[in-house]
Structure formats: structure tokens, C-alpha cells
Design a protein around this motif. Sequence first.
Motif: not given
Length: 222
Positions: A3-13
Amino acid sequence: TKYNEYIAIHQYAGRSSYQISMTDPNRNGEILNVNFPNSETVAFHLQTNYTFPNCQFGGFNFTPTLEQPPIDIGCVGQRFEHNPNAFDPDGDSLSYELIVPLQDVNTPVPNYLWPDQVGVSADNNYDLNEVTGDFIWDAPQTAGEYNIAMYIISWRNGSPIDTVLRDMQILIEDCDDNRPPTIESPDFICVVAGETVSFEVIGDDPDQGQLVELTALGGPFV
């Protein structure tokens, strides 16, 4: 299973609809219905279409969570059932649609076979209930690994707003006449919010000497 968990943070326009996706370079080897026998050369791809609503007028929006893990096990010659156990925290309606698995953005995998095309037989049939999400395969004829994929579509005020892709693995085994247990439980319960729900679930195995373990997943536990 890893089990892999990927977390990313992105700010949308700003408020709009966006596509979020990820691609893993390789699938498992020897998947019977994906570019067999070279499925390990095909990428694994997931994508989600998400809508940012105007919270003042449209409320908040969360994509549904899929409480059932994307791996399941069945037996040759026996009815197989799977439900992704989708739960939408906003209460949006959900529908389901089978698709060919993807290897890139909107790009199907090569040489895909639907479940009934491996071990073709009058006894090999499958169906996805577009309302409940029940995937029924009655019955697989060839042991091995399979991939199926489905869209889970969120609907609000009669319009689709989000689409989540589930790409899952099914392991069909030769079970040596080991039959699955039977489960007795209510099919439908209507209750007023805030009241306690209590009911009995009974599991029984038709094969002597077998133990039955009952587990549960789904929206009520979220």
C-alpha cells in the motif's frame, strides 16, 4: 499487497473543474486481460475530475471515498461479486460506469479483454449495476489475475460534477470446490437520522470445518 499513499499540495487559480491524475510506470505481469502476456510493459493510470463550486451558492464538494480496497479474490466457476463501497460525504448521488483501464490521460490500455472474453463460455457473464455499483461476474472460467476499471460519477441537482476512476485487481483462483459462505442480513433499512440502527448478520459456510469471519466497511463507519 503493498500500500502506497501519495500526498501533494497544490493551490488552484480559481473555481473551475480540474483533472487530477497519476501514472505508475508498470502494472503487474501476466494480467490475463491487459496486453497479455506483457502487461508489465503497460502503465497504471488513475484520474479524477473535480469541480470547485461556489461555496456560497453551491455548497462544499468532496469527491467520494471508496471504502472497499481495490483488490479482491474469486474462484473459477463460482459467482464473483464486488462493490467499491463508495461514500459521498456531501450526499451527492452516485452512478457507476465500466470502462477500459487507462495507461495515460484518457488513453486506454492496449489489447484489453472484457472478463467474459477470457475463457469464453455460456457460463461466463458479467454485469455492473449502474445505480448500486455491484459488479457481478458469473462465473470466471480461467484462473489468474484480471483488471477492471469503473468511473464513479457524482451528481448534484441532476448534473454530473465529479468523476473518480477505480482500477482494480481481481485474483481468480482454483479453489478445489471450496464454496463461499452465505450471508443473511437485511437488504434495506429505513431509519430517522439520529436513531440507533441494530440488526443481526449471520454467516454460514456450506463446507464442513470452515470458520466464517464477519467484517464491515462503508459510509456509516465514516
